[in-house]
Design an enzyme around this catalytic site. Structure first.
Site, short mmCIF file in Angstrom:
data_model
loop_
_atom_site.label_atom_id
_atom_site.label_comp_id
_atom_site.label_asym_id
_atom_site.label_seq_id
_atom_site.Cartn_x
_atom_site.Cartn_y
_atom_site.Cartn_z
N GLU A 1 0.90 -1.17 -0.02
CA GLU A 1 0.06 -0.24 -0.02
C GLU A 1 1.07 1.35 -0.04
OE1 GLU A 1 -2.66 -0.63 3.28
OE2 GLU A 1 -3.75 -2.17 2.24
N ASN B 1 2.05 -5.29 -3.07
CA ASN B 1 0.72 -5.89 -2.80
C ASN B 1 -0.10 -4.30 -2.45
OD1 ASN B 1 -1.05 -7.98 -1.95
ND2 ASN B 1 -1.23 -7.07 0.00
N HIS C 1 -10.33 -6.70 -2.18
CA HIS C 1 -11.26 -6.32 -1.06
C HIS C 1 -12.45 -5.83 -1.92
CE1 HIS C 1 -8.97 -7.80 2.13
NE2 HIS C 1 -7.99 -7.01 1.68
N GLU D 1 -5.93 -11.07 -1.16
CA GLU D 1 -6.61 -11.04 0.00
C GLU D 1 -8.29 -10.90 -0.32
OE1 GLU D 1 -5.37 -7.75 2.39
OE2 GLU D 1 -3.17 -7.70 2.01
N ASP E 1 -12.21 -10.72 -0.57
CA ASP E 1 -13.56 -10.98 0.16
C ASP E 1 -14.42 -9.84 -0.56
OD1 ASP E 1 -12.58 -8.30 1.38
OD2 ASP E 1 -12.07 -9.31 3.22
C1 XIL Z 1 -6.00 -6.38 8.38
C2 XIL Z 1 -6.29 -7.69 9.06
O1 XIL Z 1 -7.25 -8.65 8.45
C3 XIL Z 1 -7.15 -7.22 10.67
O2 XIL Z 1 -7.14 -8.18 11.43
C4 XIL Z 1 -6.18 -6.07 11.24
O3 XIL Z 1 -6.92 -5.42 12.35
C5 XIL Z 1 -5.95 -4.66 10.00
O4 XIL Z 1 -5.33 -5.59 8.74
N1 XIL Z 1 -4.75 -4.79 3.69
C6 XIL Z 1 -3.85 -5.64 4.27
C7 XIL Z 1 -4.12 -6.42 5.25
O5 XIL Z 1 -2.85 -5.64 3.34
O6 XIL Z 1 -2.96 -6.59 5.97
C8 XIL Z 1 -5.15 -5.87 6.22
O7 XIL Z 1 -5.27 -7.01 7.26
C9 XIL Z 1 -6.39 -5.75 5.46
C10 XIL Z 1 -6.17 -4.73 4.21
#
Ligand code: XIL
Length: 285
Positions: A98, A139, A175, A205, A207
């Site tokens: 990020e 990422n 996401h 990641e 969802d």
């Molecule tokens: C999130 C976790 O899922 C949570 O448990 C934590 O509180 C915050 O981070 N992008 C990412 C991940 O790269 O590391 C993040 O994970 C979600 C967004």
């Protein structure tokens, strides 16, 4: 049982973040990460390390009050400890997470404020030094389709390649919110353009939020399944897309609930029963 039966790999959600493994400069805690590694080794799962340089979930001692020299030393010490700790058992690492804003500008972070944009390339060089065997990833979120941020990502990674510093792939976090996600065609074209740069692509990641949808649960789950299908299909139709990872697997435990609101964003319900989304992923595969 479900994890090892249905999935081929795991990424620690929090256990390999800087704040988790090095809460104090002299204190290292690999307990949670090591138990995931044990599971990976016992069941032959790949494990991806996440994440070395990120503006969030840093330990409190990594702060703006540090000088650039102190931060640079802290980074090197961190890499020098965590990467050899896992050695060749962790073949993939998210090196930088990020680093960009939605419009493609560099994100204001402690790393950017101390080092300028050079820190991204320096982090990859440092990761290669301490994990010469590993595949190194950038990422980010909102780089799933073609837009200013994914354009800037491609440019950033090309610059790293041109400098002769190793970067092997890009993770599209994915996401998503149903109804507001890039189309299969868009995601596919984006995956292809990273592939054309010689980069591997991971959906890293995934969802899919659905709490805003009205109607009976079956319909909402079916709508969600279509989004899962499209993303999986976009991955399958591109040889550069190698891995599809979900940010959890049961709706019983998801970061979405506490960050955005109660939802059912994953492949299995709260009782670990497969949802339509799980079948859609299987079909697309
Ligand atoms: C999130 C976790 O899922 C949570 O448990 C934590 O509180 C915050 O981070 N992008 C990412 C991940 O790269 O590391 C993040 O994970 C979600 C967004």
């Amino acid at each position: 049982a479900l994890l090892v039966e249905q999935f081929g790999g795991e990424t620690p959600e929090n256990a390999t973040k800087w704040g988790s493994v090095q809460p104090d400069p002299e204190t290292w805690d690999f307990s949670a990460a090591d138990s995931m590694l044990e599971l990976a080794q016992e069941y032959d799962l790949r494990m991806k390390g996440h994440t070395l340089v990120w503006h969030s979930q840093l330990p409190s001692w990594v702060s703006e009050s540090m000088s650039a020299e102190e931060l640079s030393l802290a980074m090197e010490t961190h890499f020098a400890e965590i990467l050899p700790h896992f050695g060749s058992s962790v073949e993939d690492w998210d090196v930088v997470n990020e680093a960009l804003e939605w419009n493609g500008a560099m994100r204001e972070s402690i790393f950017y404020s101390k080092f300028g944009s050079a820190y991204v390339q320096d982090a990859f060089a440092l990761a290669a030094k301490y994990a010469p065997h590993a595949r190194l990833f950038y990422n980010d979120y909102s780089i799933e389709g073609i837009n200013s941020k994914s354009d800037a990502t491609a440019k950033l990674l090309e610059e790293i390649q041109k400098a002769g510093v190793p970067v092997h792939g890009v993770g599209l976090q994915m996401h998503l919110t149903h109804g507001n996600a890039p189309s299969r065609e868009d995601i596919s074209a984006n995956i292809q353009r990273f592939g054309d740069l010689g980069l591997l692509v991971h959906i890293s990641e995934m969802d899919v939020q659905i709490r805003h949808l009205q109607g009976p649960e079956t319909d909402r789950f079916l709508a969600q399944a279509m989004t899962y299908y499209d993303v999986t299909a976009a991955c399958v139709e591109n040889s550069a897309c190698e891995q599809l990872t979900f940010w959890g697997y049961t709706d019983r435990y998801s970061w979405i609930d506490s960050w955005f609101g109660e939802d059912d964003p994953l492949l299995y319900d709260e009782d670990l029963l497969p949802k339509a989304a799980r079948d859609a992923v299987h079909q697309a595969l």
